[in-house]
Design a protein around this motif. Structure first.
Motif, PDB file in Angstrom:
ATOM      1  N   SER A 113       0.803  -1.228   0.000  1.00  0.00           N
ATOM      2  CA  SER A 113       0.000   0.000   0.000  1.00  0.00           C
ATOM      3  C   SER A 113       0.835   1.277   0.000  1.00  0.00           C
ATOM      4  N   ASP A 114       2.100   1.192   0.417  1.00  0.00           N
ATOM      5  CA  ASP A 114       2.951   2.382   0.413  1.00  0.00           C
ATOM      6  C   ASP A 114       3.903   2.428  -0.786  1.00  0.00           C
ATOM      7  N   ALA A 115       3.742   1.495  -1.725  1.00  0.00           N
ATOM      8  CA  ALA A 115       4.601   1.489  -2.919  1.00  0.00           C
ATOM      9  C   ALA A 115       4.245   2.665  -3.826  1.00  0.00           C
ATOM     10  N   ARG A 116       5.200   3.041  -4.634  1.00  0.00           N
ATOM     11  CA  ARG A 116       5.029   4.175  -5.555  1.00  0.00           C
ATOM     12  C   ARG A 116       3.883   3.904  -6.531  1.00  0.00           C
ATOM     13  N   ILE A 117       3.030   4.913  -6.736  1.00  0.00           N
ATOM     14  CA  ILE A 117       1.951   4.818  -7.730  1.00  0.00           C
ATOM     15  C   ILE A 117       2.579   5.083  -9.096  1.00  0.00           C
ATOM     16  N   ILE A 118       2.438   4.095 -10.006  1.00  0.00           N
ATOM     17  CA  ILE A 118       3.051   4.253 -11.327  1.00  0.00           C
ATOM     18  C   ILE A 118       2.051   4.739 -12.373  1.00  0.00           C
ATOM     19  N   TRP A 119       0.788   4.487 -12.139  1.00  0.00           N
ATOM     20  CA  TRP A 119      -0.265   5.067 -12.963  1.00  0.00           C
ATOM     21  C   TRP A 119      -1.606   4.760 -12.335  1.00  0.00           C
ATOM     22  N   ARG A 120      -2.650   5.374 -12.850  1.00  0.00           N
ATOM     23  CA  ARG A 120      -3.996   5.203 -12.310  1.00  0.00           C
ATOM     24  C   ARG A 120      -4.902   4.670 -13.406  1.00  0.00           C
ATOM     25  N   VAL A 121      -5.923   3.927 -12.978  1.00  0.00           N
ATOM     26  CA  VAL A 121      -6.845   3.319 -13.927  1.00  0.00           C
ATOM     27  C   VAL A 121      -8.281   3.632 -13.495  1.00  0.00           C
ATOM     28  N   TRP A 160      -3.062  -8.621  -3.273  1.00  0.00           N
ATOM     29  CA  TRP A 160      -2.666  -7.758  -4.391  1.00  0.00           C
ATOM     30  C   TRP A 160      -2.654  -8.561  -5.680  1.00  0.00           C
ATOM     31  N   CYS A 161      -3.035  -7.929  -6.798  1.00  0.00           N
ATOM     32  CA  CYS A 161      -2.984  -8.583  -8.102  1.00  0.00           C
ATOM     33  C   CYS A 161      -2.196  -7.723  -9.080  1.00  0.00           C
ATOM     34  N   LEU A 162      -1.445  -8.389  -9.941  1.00  0.00           N
ATOM     35  CA  LEU A 162      -0.730  -7.700 -11.012  1.00  0.00           C
ATOM     36  C   LEU A 162      -1.701  -7.566 -12.177  1.00  0.00           C
ATOM     37  N   LEU A 163      -2.047  -6.333 -12.503  1.00  0.00           N
ATOM     38  CA  LEU A 163      -3.040  -6.036 -13.533  1.00  0.00           C
ATOM     39  C   LEU A 163      -2.333  -5.453 -14.749  1.00  0.00           C
ATOM     40  N   ASP A 164      -2.662  -5.984 -15.925  1.00  0.00           N
ATOM     41  CA  ASP A 164      -2.092  -5.534 -17.187  1.00  0.00           C
ATOM     42  C   ASP A 164      -3.222  -4.949 -18.033  1.00  0.00           C
ATOM     43  N   VAL A 165      -3.120  -3.667 -18.318  1.00  0.00           N
ATOM     44  CA  VAL A 165      -4.104  -2.993 -19.164  1.00  0.00           C
ATOM     45  C   VAL A 165      -3.367  -2.476 -20.390  1.00  0.00           C
ATOM     46  N   THR A 166      -3.584  -3.131 -21.503  1.00  0.00           N
ATOM     47  CA  THR A 166      -2.932  -2.796 -22.779  1.00  0.00           C
ATOM     48  C   THR A 166      -1.425  -2.591 -22.648  1.00  0.00           C
ATOM     49  N   GLY A 167      -0.781  -3.491 -21.915  1.00  0.00           N
ATOM     50  CA  GLY A 167       0.672  -3.453 -21.779  1.00  0.00           C
ATOM     51  C   GLY A 167       1.190  -2.653 -20.595  1.00  0.00           C
ATOM     52  N   ARG A 168       0.349  -1.894 -19.955  1.00  0.00           N
ATOM     53  CA  ARG A 168       0.754  -1.175 -18.743  1.00  0.00           C
ATOM     54  C   ARG A 168       0.407  -2.040 -17.550  1.00  0.00           C
ATOM     55  N   ARG A 169       1.431  -2.312 -16.730  1.00  0.00           N
ATOM     56  CA  ARG A 169       1.229  -3.239 -15.618  1.00  0.00           C
ATOM     57  C   ARG A 169       1.532  -2.566 -14.292  1.00  0.00           C
ATOM     58  N   GLY A 170       0.766  -3.010 -13.286  1.00  0.00           N
ATOM     59  CA  GLY A 170       1.011  -2.524 -11.938  1.00  0.00           C
ATOM     60  C   GLY A 170       0.187  -3.343 -10.960  1.00  0.00           C
ATOM     61  N   TYR A 171       0.511  -3.205  -9.701  1.00  0.00           N
ATOM     62  CA  TYR A 171      -0.198  -3.960  -8.664  1.00  0.00           C
ATOM     63  C   TYR A 171      -1.382  -3.155  -8.154  1.00  0.00           C
ATOM     64  N   GLY A 183     -14.253   0.606 -14.300  1.00  0.00           N
ATOM     65  CA  GLY A 183     -14.842   0.074 -15.524  1.00  0.00           C
ATOM     66  C   GLY A 183     -13.824  -0.466 -16.508  1.00  0.00           C
ATOM     67  N   VAL A 184     -12.563  -0.112 -16.324  1.00  0.00           N
ATOM     68  CA  VAL A 184     -11.508  -0.607 -17.209  1.00  0.00           C
ATOM     69  C   VAL A 184     -11.275  -2.093 -16.920  1.00  0.00           C
ATOM     70  N   VAL A 185     -11.093  -2.868 -17.985  1.00  0.00           N
ATOM     71  CA  VAL A 185     -10.829  -4.297 -17.859  1.00  0.00           C
ATOM     72  C   VAL A 185      -9.360  -4.559 -18.143  1.00  0.00           C
ATOM     73  N   GLY A 186      -8.747  -5.387 -17.311  1.00  0.00           N
ATOM     74  CA  GLY A 186      -7.344  -5.742 -17.498  1.00  0.00           C
ATOM     75  C   GLY A 186      -7.122  -7.226 -17.264  1.00  0.00           C
ATOM     76  N   LYS A 187      -5.971  -7.670 -17.673  1.00  0.00           N
ATOM     77  CA  LYS A 187      -5.574  -9.074 -17.514  1.00  0.00           C
ATOM     78  C   LYS A 187      -4.843  -9.235 -16.183  1.00  0.00           C
ATOM     79  N   ILE A 188      -5.203 -10.280 -15.441  1.00  0.00           N
ATOM     80  CA  ILE A 188      -4.532 -10.592 -14.187  1.00  0.00           C
ATOM     81  C   ILE A 188      -3.530 -11.709 -14.459  1.00  0.00           C
ATOM     82  N   THR A 189      -2.277 -11.487 -14.073  1.00  0.00           N
ATOM     83  CA  THR A 189      -1.276 -12.529 -14.286  1.00  0.00           C
ATOM     84  C   THR A 189      -0.855 -13.204 -12.985  1.00  0.00           C
ATOM     85  N   GLN A 190      -1.074 -12.545 -11.854  1.00  0.00           N
ATOM     86  CA  GLN A 190      -0.757 -13.169 -10.567  1.00  0.00           C
ATOM     87  C   GLN A 190      -1.437 -12.400  -9.441  1.00  0.00           C
TER      88      GLN A 190
END
Length: 120
Positions: free
Chosen positions: A73-81, A96-107, A84-91
């Motif tokens: 929860s205290d990790a750096r915010i790399i982008w916001r989503v 926490w889940c790693l979410l990939d939205v059109t190649g942009r990934r973050g937890y 309603g946006v749909v993304g792929k979950i890889t883990q």
């Protein structure tokens, strides 16, 4: 989506949005009873479903959710989503889940997304 597990049952919905997450509630032969993000339940043939795990971002419209560099929860915010946006979950791990939205990934915090439990 149909009212029952056969092509003889009436169609309730025709989904046009790709990668929309669903939860599988039951199985009957080649049919799956599913629930969509709006709570609608019905039956879909397994060949219409993908094994790719996806999730939709929750929240109020206009209030973007943070994607972080690490699953903390205290990790750096790399982008916001936006909600309603749909993304792929890889883990997913420890809420926490790693979410990939059109190649942009973050937890993202697991409480901020809707989709079937990817750890099943």
């Amino acid at each position: 989506m149909r009212t029952g597990p056969s092509t003889e049952y009436p169609t309730m919905w025709i989904y046009k949005r790709e990668r929309l997450p669903i939860k599988i509630l039951a199985r009957y032969k080649a049919w799956r009873k599913v629930e969509d993000p709006d709570g609608a339940q019905g039956w879909m043939h397994a060949r219409l479903l993908s094994a790719t795990q996806t999730a939709v971002v929750l929240g109020e419209k206009g209030l973007a959710q943070p994607l972080r560099s690490n699953p903390q929860s205290d990790a750096r915010i790399i982008w916001r989503v936006e909600p309603g946006v749909v993304g792929k979950i890889t883990q997913c791990e420890d809420g926490w889940c790693l979410l990939d939205v059109t190649g942009r990934r973050g937890y993202i915090d697991r409480k901020l997304i809707w989709g079937d439990d990817p750890l099943k």
